[in-house]
Design an enzyme around this catalytic site. Structure first.
Site, short mmCIF file in Angstrom:
data_model
loop_
_atom_site.label_atom_id
_atom_site.label_comp_id
_atom_site.label_asym_id
_atom_site.label_seq_id
_atom_site.Cartn_x
_atom_site.Cartn_y
_atom_site.Cartn_z
N HIS A 50 0.86 -1.19 0.00
CA HIS A 50 0.00 0.00 0.00
C HIS A 50 0.88 1.23 0.00
CE1 HIS A 50 -3.49 2.55 0.82
NE2 HIS A 50 -2.66 3.24 1.59
N ASP A 89 -15.39 1.50 6.61
CA ASP A 89 -14.36 2.38 6.04
C ASP A 89 -14.91 3.19 4.88
OD1 ASP A 89 -11.52 3.26 5.60
OD2 ASP A 89 -11.88 2.26 3.69
N ARG A 108 -14.32 11.70 5.91
CA ARG A 108 -13.03 12.29 6.26
C ARG A 108 -12.62 13.35 5.24
NH1 ARG A 108 -9.30 7.56 6.10
NH2 ARG A 108 -7.67 9.16 6.26
N SER A 159 -8.05 2.87 8.45
CA SER A 159 -8.56 2.77 7.09
C SER A 159 -7.68 1.84 6.25
CB SER A 159 -8.63 4.15 6.45
OG SER A 159 -9.06 4.08 5.11
N LYS A 218 -8.59 -2.73 5.55
CA LYS A 218 -8.75 -3.34 4.22
C LYS A 218 -7.73 -4.45 4.00
CE LYS A 218 -8.77 0.70 1.99
NZ LYS A 218 -9.16 1.79 2.91
#
Length: 480
Positions: A92, A171, A178, A193, A197
């Protein structure tokens, strides 16, 4: 309005007040908040108030861990064959300009025998999204069910998909809020967040590319390190072997920015060519994952394996197979992966106009500022200002110079691709300000990766390589 269940002891306004006043929320209070978010039992104003309270007052590590765990179980958790468990990996990035790393990295990992169920996002603001880049390929389908994902992983080894409705639904609700409540930079909310995931993907190893610099979410190394430490700590406690790399995001990654142009550059990388900084980041992140999941003895050995898949065409073959598995016609996938650059442009398309800007003076390139380039491209249609807004995949920029290179006055340094609107004089001026020159001698640019954050602390890549050379590498991950 829904109220907390038995044992929580408070109404939701009381929970908001509690966090607003800096108190610690109990596990059951966080659990009931997440459940109410998921079930639609809260007013939008209440959710926004809680997010702002968390943004201003923060959460301690235990609260952050609980929030992440509760978000994971707010929806479906993916299931995979037991034989895959050790090989399930993902990466990520916190987002940057020109960041197309996922496109070559996922197939390179698949070529090394890993399973990569990569769930990615879209661009918002000045940063580009992996899904937007892939959707510049005609026919590519980001919507895949869990059953389809499993089938693709069995046949190809990697897929890059969007978040489904039943995966971490809490989320999806909170992320949208957000952005409109100015809480996007909250450390506990970012941590929950991202990791909710990844935990729902059921991966065994995760590498995080945490950007810092003028075009990143966190501009300083210190603030990025704090986020990375939170991510590594919570990820490890969730049972995921987690490592974070802190990489610089002052200038664009690679030489091309914009969705279809970045696909072209990713294809160059998959051929073992293209910009050195992109190749280095892909091999370093991939090398770490191979080390984390036990497929390499060190990050360096893993990086060499990733580089070999780029050089021998096996990663490119996996990318072509992934394109076809996700809806791209075989002839289109073949033209992209084996064709010339001109044949690739015929598949992806080309913007109506290309304009080159000249260097205003002689000098050595000190840096190319990513943020002004990204903002101009955004104005030209490459980005969106609100969710669901269409974008122009053909808008983009090609850097014609590299950091450390000597350039002459009047020589072209950037090529802008655009349709409508036209490139304005104000935008030309903004772009010219992105090129920073000085009278110094030419030089080699420094490594993008500044630090590696492990469960046992932070190190430079050089320090990590030295420790791994001394045989201590497994101890570095012992608490993960």
């Amino acid at each position: 309005m829904e109220r907390p269940g038995p044992g929580s002891g408070s109404s939701f306004p009381a929970l908001i007040r509690k966090k607003r006043d800096g108190e610690t929320l109990r596990d059951e209070e966080i659990r009931h908040f997440v459940r109410a978010v998921t079930r639609g039992g809260l007013q939008e104003g209440q959710m926004g108030a809680m997010l702002m309270a968390i943004r201003l007052r923060g959460m301690d590590p235990d609260e952050t861990l609980t929030l992440t765990r509760e978000m994971v179980v707010s929806g479906r958790v993916l299931e995979w064959p037991d034989s895959w468990q050790r090989l399930l990996v993902d990466k990520h990035s916190t987002g940057g300009v020109g960041d197309k790393v996922s496109l070559p990295l996922a197939p390179a990992l698949a070529a090394c025998g890993c399973k990569v169920p990569m769930i990615s996002g879209r661009g918002l603001g000045h940063t580009g999204g992996t899904l937007d880049k892939l959707e510049s390929v005609p026919g590519f389908n980001i919507s895949q069910s869990s059953e389809q994902m499993r089938s693709i992983l069995e046949c190809v080894g990697c897929c890059i998909v969007g978040q489904s409705e039943d995966l971490v639904p809490a989320d999806k609700v909170l992320y949208g809020l957000r952005d409109v409540t100015a809480t996007i930079d909250s450390l506990p909310l970012i941590t929950a967040s991202i990791l909710s995931k990844k935990a729902a993907e059921k991966v065994s190893a995760l590498v995080l590319d945490v950007k810092f610099g003028s075009a990143a979410l966190y501009t300083s190394l210190e603030s990025a390190r704090t986020l990375a430490q939170s991510l590594v700590s919570v990820g490890s406690q969730l049972g995921i072997c987690t490592v974070a790399m802190l990489s610089k995001m002052d200038g664009p990654l690679g030489q091309r920015v914009g969705h279809s142009l970045e696909v072209l550059e990713a294809l160059q990388c998959l051929e073992g060519q293209g910009p050195a900084d992109l190749h280095q980041l892909v091999t370093t992140l991939g090398g770490s994952l191979l080390w984390q999941c036990g497929e390499a003895g060190s990050v360096g050995q893993g990086a060499a394996r990733i580089a070999a898949t780029l050089a021998d065409g096996s990663a490119l073959g996996k990318f072509q197979a992934m394109l076809q598995a996700q809806g791209v016609e075989a002839g289109v996938a073949r033209a992209l992966c084996t064709g010339t650059e001109e044949q690739r442009y015929q598949v992806l398309g080309r913007a109506r106009a290309q304009e080159e800007l000249p260097a205003a003076q002689d000098g050595t390139v000190q840096r190319v500022e990513a943020l002004p380039i990204a903002l101009v491209l955004h104005e030209l249609g490459a980005g969106r200002t609100q969710k669901g807004q269409p974008i122009n995949h053909l808008v983009g920029a090609e850097l014609l110079v590299t950091v450390g290179q000597r350039v002459a006055k009047g020589s072209p340094w950037i090529r802008i691709h655009y349709d409508t609107p036209e490139l304005s004089n104000d935008q030309r001026q903004t772009l010219q300000g992105a090129l920073v020159l000085a009278g110094s001698e030419p030089f080699l640019p420094s490594c993008k990766v500044a630090e590696v954050v492990l469960p046992q602390g932070s190190r430079t890549l050089e320090e990590l390589s030295e420790e791994q050379g001394l045989g201590s590498s497994q101890e570095l991950l012992c608490s993960a």
